[in-house]
Motif scaffolding. Sequence first.
Motif, PDB file in Angstrom:
ATOM      1  N   MET A   1      35.181  46.324  60.370  1.00  0.00           N
ATOM      2  CA  MET A   1      35.816  47.601  60.096  1.00  0.00           C
ATOM      3  C   MET A   1      37.099  47.695  60.916  1.00  0.00           C
ATOM      4  SD  MET A   1      33.257  50.148  62.277  1.00  0.00           S
ATOM      5  CE  MET A   1      34.310  51.588  62.054  1.00  0.00           C
ATOM      6  N   LEU A   2      37.883  48.729  60.635  1.00  0.00           N
ATOM      7  CA  LEU A   2      39.132  48.988  61.359  1.00  0.00           C
ATOM      8  C   LEU A   2      40.042  47.754  61.359  1.00  0.00           C
ATOM      9  CD1 LEU A   2      37.746  51.069  64.383  1.00  0.00           C
ATOM     10  CD2 LEU A   2      38.830  51.917  62.293  1.00  0.00           C
ATOM     11  N   ASP A   3      40.342  47.282  60.128  1.00  0.00           N
ATOM     12  CA  ASP A   3      41.232  46.134  59.963  1.00  0.00           C
ATOM     13  C   ASP A   3      40.741  44.912  60.732  1.00  0.00           C
ATOM     14  OD1 ASP A   3      43.020  47.386  58.212  1.00  0.00           O
ATOM     15  OD2 ASP A   3      44.067  48.341  59.884  1.00  0.00           O
ATOM     16  N   SER A   4      39.415  44.708  60.703  1.00  0.00           N
ATOM     17  CA  SER A   4      38.755  43.545  61.313  1.00  0.00           C
ATOM     18  C   SER A   4      38.832  43.534  62.833  1.00  0.00           C
ATOM     19  CB  SER A   4      39.328  42.226  60.759  1.00  0.00           C
ATOM     20  OG  SER A   4      39.136  42.147  59.369  1.00  0.00           O
ATOM     21  N   CYS A   5      39.126  44.677  63.441  1.00  0.00           N
ATOM     22  CA  CYS A   5      39.150  44.761  64.901  1.00  0.00           C
ATOM     23  C   CYS A   5      37.765  45.018  65.487  1.00  0.00           C
ATOM     24  CB  CYS A   5      40.104  45.872  65.353  1.00  0.00           C
ATOM     25  SG  CYS A   5      41.848  45.474  65.137  1.00  0.00           S
TER      26      CYS A   5
ATOM     27  N   ASP B   1      31.103  40.982  45.985  1.00  0.00           N
ATOM     28  CA  ASP B   1      31.717  42.298  45.784  1.00  0.00           C
ATOM     29  C   ASP B   1      32.334  42.813  47.075  1.00  0.00           C
ATOM     30  OD1 ASP B   1      31.349  42.666  43.087  1.00  0.00           O
ATOM     31  OD2 ASP B   1      29.484  43.786  43.279  1.00  0.00           O
ATOM     32  N   SER B   2      31.618  42.635  48.180  1.00  0.00           N
ATOM     33  CA  SER B   2      32.124  43.087  49.474  1.00  0.00           C
ATOM     34  C   SER B   2      33.412  42.369  49.850  1.00  0.00           C
ATOM     35  CB  SER B   2      31.058  42.861  50.549  1.00  0.00           C
ATOM     36  OG  SER B   2      31.544  43.228  51.823  1.00  0.00           O
ATOM     37  N   ILE B   3      33.463  41.056  49.590  1.00  0.00           N
ATOM     38  CA  ILE B   3      34.673  40.284  49.894  1.00  0.00           C
ATOM     39  C   ILE B   3      35.843  40.745  49.026  1.00  0.00           C
ATOM     40  CG2 ILE B   3      35.712  37.980  49.788  1.00  0.00           C
ATOM     41  CD1 ILE B   3      32.944  36.863  50.519  1.00  0.00           C
ATOM     42  N   LEU B   4      35.585  40.965  47.739  1.00  0.00           N
ATOM     43  CA  LEU B   4      36.659  41.389  46.834  1.00  0.00           C
ATOM     44  C   LEU B   4      37.227  42.741  47.240  1.00  0.00           C
ATOM     45  CD1 LEU B   4      35.292  40.315  43.313  1.00  0.00           C
ATOM     46  CD2 LEU B   4      36.779  39.045  44.882  1.00  0.00           C
ATOM     47  N   ARG B   5      36.341  43.674  47.640  1.00  0.00           N
ATOM     48  CA  ARG B   5      36.834  44.984  48.055  1.00  0.00           C
ATOM     49  C   ARG B   5      37.688  44.866  49.323  1.00  0.00           C
ATOM     50  NH1 ARG B   5      34.440  45.203  43.969  1.00  0.00           N
ATOM     51  NH2 ARG B   5      36.549  44.630  43.382  1.00  0.00           N
ATOM     52  N   SER B   6      37.288  43.963  50.225  1.00  0.00           N
ATOM     53  CA  SER B   6      38.067  43.762  51.451  1.00  0.00           C
ATOM     54  C   SER B   6      39.424  43.136  51.142  1.00  0.00           C
ATOM     55  CB  SER B   6      37.290  42.864  52.419  1.00  0.00           C
ATOM     56  OG  SER B   6      36.089  43.475  52.822  1.00  0.00           O
ATOM     57  N   MET B   7      39.467  42.230  50.163  1.00  0.00           N
ATOM     58  CA  MET B   7      40.734  41.617  49.776  1.00  0.00           C
ATOM     59  C   MET B   7      41.659  42.650  49.125  1.00  0.00           C
ATOM     60  SD  MET B   7      39.488  37.856  48.403  1.00  0.00           S
ATOM     61  CE  MET B   7      41.179  37.241  48.214  1.00  0.00           C
ATOM     62  N   GLU B   8      41.099  43.496  48.275  1.00  0.00           N
ATOM     63  CA  GLU B   8      41.900  44.582  47.690  1.00  0.00           C
ATOM     64  C   GLU B   8      42.517  45.440  48.784  1.00  0.00           C
ATOM     65  OE1 GLU B   8      39.435  45.595  43.561  1.00  0.00           O
ATOM     66  OE2 GLU B   8      39.203  46.825  45.344  1.00  0.00           O
ATOM     67  N   ASN B   9      41.702  45.805  49.759  1.00  0.00           N
ATOM     68  CA  ASN B   9      42.160  46.664  50.845  1.00  0.00           C
ATOM     69  C   ASN B   9      43.283  46.006  51.637  1.00  0.00           C
ATOM     70  OD1 ASN B   9      41.769  49.103  52.603  1.00  0.00           O
ATOM     71  ND2 ASN B   9      41.173  47.562  54.093  1.00  0.00           N
ATOM     72  N   ALA B  10      43.136  44.689  51.899  1.00  0.00           N
ATOM     73  CA  ALA B  10      44.168  43.960  52.638  1.00  0.00           C
ATOM     74  C   ALA B  10      45.481  43.942  51.859  1.00  0.00           C
ATOM     75  CB  ALA B  10      43.690  42.542  52.942  1.00  0.00           C
ATOM     76  N   TYR B  11      45.415  43.696  50.547  1.00  0.00           N
ATOM     77  CA  TYR B  11      46.634  43.685  49.733  1.00  0.00           C
ATOM     78  C   TYR B  11      47.305  45.058  49.756  1.00  0.00           C
ATOM     79  CZ  TYR B  11      49.856  43.372  45.821  1.00  0.00           C
ATOM     80  OH  TYR B  11      50.995  43.408  45.042  1.00  0.00           O
ATOM     81  N   ASN B  12      46.513  46.100  49.548  1.00  0.00           N
ATOM     82  CA  ASN B  12      47.072  47.447  49.458  1.00  0.00           C
ATOM     83  C   ASN B  12      47.690  47.918  50.770  1.00  0.00           C
ATOM     84  OD1 ASN B  12      46.215  47.505  46.783  1.00  0.00           O
ATOM     85  ND2 ASN B  12      44.273  48.500  47.275  1.00  0.00           N
ATOM     86  N   LYS B  13      47.319  47.252  51.866  1.00  0.00           N
ATOM     87  CA  LYS B  13      47.904  47.573  53.175  1.00  0.00           C
ATOM     88  C   LYS B  13      48.997  46.578  53.575  1.00  0.00           C
ATOM     89  CE  LYS B  13      43.917  49.984  55.157  1.00  0.00           C
ATOM     90  NZ  LYS B  13      42.936  50.022  56.271  1.00  0.00           N
ATOM     91  N   GLY B  14      49.287  45.618  52.683  1.00  0.00           N
ATOM     92  CA  GLY B  14      50.340  44.645  52.971  1.00  0.00           C
ATOM     93  C   GLY B  14      49.956  43.584  53.976  1.00  0.00           C
ATOM     94  N   GLN B  15      48.651  43.309  54.126  1.00  0.00           N
ATOM     95  CA  GLN B  15      48.181  42.387  55.157  1.00  0.00           C
ATOM     96  C   GLN B  15      47.984  40.980  54.575  1.00  0.00           C
ATOM     97  OE1 GLN B  15      44.669  44.535  56.294  1.00  0.00           O
ATOM     98  NE2 GLN B  15      45.761  45.880  57.701  1.00  0.00           N
ATOM     99  N   TYR B  16      49.097  40.264  54.400  1.00  0.00           N
ATOM    100  CA  TYR B  16      49.030  38.961  53.749  1.00  0.00           C
ATOM    101  C   TYR B  16      48.308  37.925  54.601  1.00  0.00           C
ATOM    102  CZ  TYR B  16      53.239  38.129  56.589  1.00  0.00           C
ATOM    103  OH  TYR B  16      54.131  38.011  57.622  1.00  0.00           O
TER     104      TYR B  16
END
Length: 290
Positions: A59-63, A182-197
């Motif tokens: 959670m919290l951007d993997s922190c 599903d959990s991985i895909l949702r996390s990848m969506e979140n990373a893209y939408n936040k610009g976290q390449y």
Amino acid sequence: MQKLIALFIGCILFSIADAQNNQLPCSKPEYRQFDFWIGEWEAFAPNGKKGGDSKISLMLDSCTILEEWTSTGMQNGLRYAGKSYNMYNAAQKRWQQYWVDNTGSITQYFNGHYEDGKMIVQTANEKVNDTLWQIQKMTFYNLSPDKVRQHGETSSDNGKTWVTSFDLEYRRKINNPTVMIDSILRSMENAYNKGQYRMLASYYSVNGKIVSNNTSINGRIAITDYWKSLIALGGTWKLSNEKTEKVGEQIWQKGVSVITDKTGKEHKVNFTLVFVREDGLWKILQDAYW
């Protein structure tokens, strides 16, 4: 409370400094030392009796690593449950865990470190009653990609001798690959939408590759550059999971990817992902789209 305030201030200052270097605040290897615990588990005592269920997630951007525990049995009409928040404190160069539960108990394992494939966290020597002072310690052993041992101990002589308080073997729930993917895909969506390449690139294995009719990309650096250029489209990303199947030691997943860029234009492709286990986590070995 002062310890908690110091922890939070340290994390904030570290996050600001890292952001100035155009990196994710928790992208350094130290933050990933406890990732072997991530997943959904059943925990069993040495006698084979199930002790409970535990879900461990980022959670919290993997922190922060969040633990959500629920005991199997009932005691006095109450099913024991608790949560812990685990994080590497860069300022103090150590791991810390903050545990809370549904009995009103709070435990601070603020002295932790990683060594030889295991995570060790322990409390300070704290007063239990008028005659007893005690240290609590937990050691997490990375036994295999699907097993983790959690050994709890206490010491009443300031760490000279230790007594086992609990001993649990975590066994990964692997019967439902769809839930994991599903959990991985949702996390990848979140990373893209936040610009976290960089975060997107971290979902690929060391030997991961991206292929299409006109594309062949290999290696973490090239994949990072690929996602950096793709994120320039802006907008939002949506992934669908149409089929997931575990085949031997791999998971195959088919779906549809839709990026709606900052101009409102849709970029839609079909894709197939092949996942393999790497350091206890499911990583993308091949990302094929058309």
